[in-house]
Design a protein around this motif. Sequence first.
Motif, PDB file in Angstrom:
ATOM      1  N   ILE A 170       3.575   9.202  -8.822  1.00 44.77           N
ATOM      2  CA  ILE A 170       3.536   7.750  -8.986  1.00 44.77           C
ATOM      3  C   ILE A 170       2.548   7.105  -8.022  1.00 44.77           C
ATOM      4  O   ILE A 170       1.781   6.219  -8.379  1.00 44.77           O
ATOM      5  N   GLN A 171       2.566   7.537  -6.787  1.00 43.08           N
ATOM      6  CA  GLN A 171       1.689   6.949  -5.776  1.00 43.08           C
ATOM      7  C   GLN A 171       1.229   8.034  -4.822  1.00 43.08           C
ATOM      8  O   GLN A 171       2.025   8.839  -4.352  1.00 43.08           O
ATOM      9  N   GLN A 172      -0.063   8.058  -4.564  1.00 41.77           N
ATOM     10  CA  GLN A 172      -0.616   9.069  -3.664  1.00 41.77           C
ATOM     11  C   GLN A 172      -1.725   8.438  -2.841  1.00 41.77           C
ATOM     12  O   GLN A 172      -2.662   7.855  -3.387  1.00 41.77           O
ATOM     13  N   GLY A 173      -1.614   8.530  -1.530  1.00 42.29           N
ATOM     14  CA  GLY A 173      -2.616   7.958  -0.650  1.00 42.29           C
ATOM     15  C   GLY A 173      -3.720   8.946  -0.343  1.00 42.29           C
ATOM     16  O   GLY A 173      -3.601  10.147  -0.606  1.00 42.29           O
ATOM     17  N   ASP A 194      11.142  10.999  -3.303  1.00 37.69           N
ATOM     18  CA  ASP A 194      10.239  10.447  -2.295  1.00 37.69           C
ATOM     19  C   ASP A 194       9.748  11.629  -1.460  1.00 37.69           C
ATOM     20  O   ASP A 194      10.491  12.181  -0.657  1.00 37.69           O
TER      21      ASP A 194
END
Length: 239
Positions: A126-129, A94
């Motif tokens: 996995i996830q990127q803002g 994370d």
Amino acid sequence: MALKTAGNKGNGKGVIGPSDDPVIDLNAGTPSPTVSACGSQFELVKGGVKAEAEVVSVNLVYFKAGTPSPTAGTPSPTGFVMNMQPSEAEAGFDIRIPPTEDPDLLKKRIDEEWAPATRNLTYQLIQQGPVTDITGRPLITTTDDSNPWWSAFKEAVIASGGKLQKPEILRSTTDARFMRQLGIPTLGFSPMANTPILLHEHNEFLNDTVFLKGIKVYEHVIRALSSLPAFEKPQDASV
């Protein structure tokens, strides 16, 4: 040998805890005088020079490896073969980056130092803002007198008898980022004086006197902000 450890669950937002989660300095090659004096960003947080959300934090959240023990015969008590190295291993991290940092610089460091192809390592984000709003500006709301909304908010809190701490970036405790992505200046605020921070903890509570005083604070804030001229939402830069 089978090694196991235990501890309290968390949502990964903390930087300093029982395990002293690592904090990454993206500019380690050319540290500022402040960084040089304190040694690392981790020490900047521990020393109170920077807040938790002003540095890049990395928390290991899962690790998968091992060759499963065959079901026939006498299975291993661990569920894995204990005399064979696995063919692959996978770890999940994370990684939280403040809007003041360049995510491309982090990717560069991952490519070159943490997961280079020369070490037979691969990675996937996995996830990127987003890092900017619809106008291309950084996702940061100004907290000085150049922002009339901040000035009105600050004066209203003081008029209600309250005090403001130094503004800081909070991780995963608000949906304000979705408003900022639309170009709308957004401030997160909770009038919770003398109350321990127990986000996602057991027995999260708010004292009744603090709750009632908070209503008065909100009355001042709403009155002050509603007296300002209407905010004009910026147009999408892509339009």
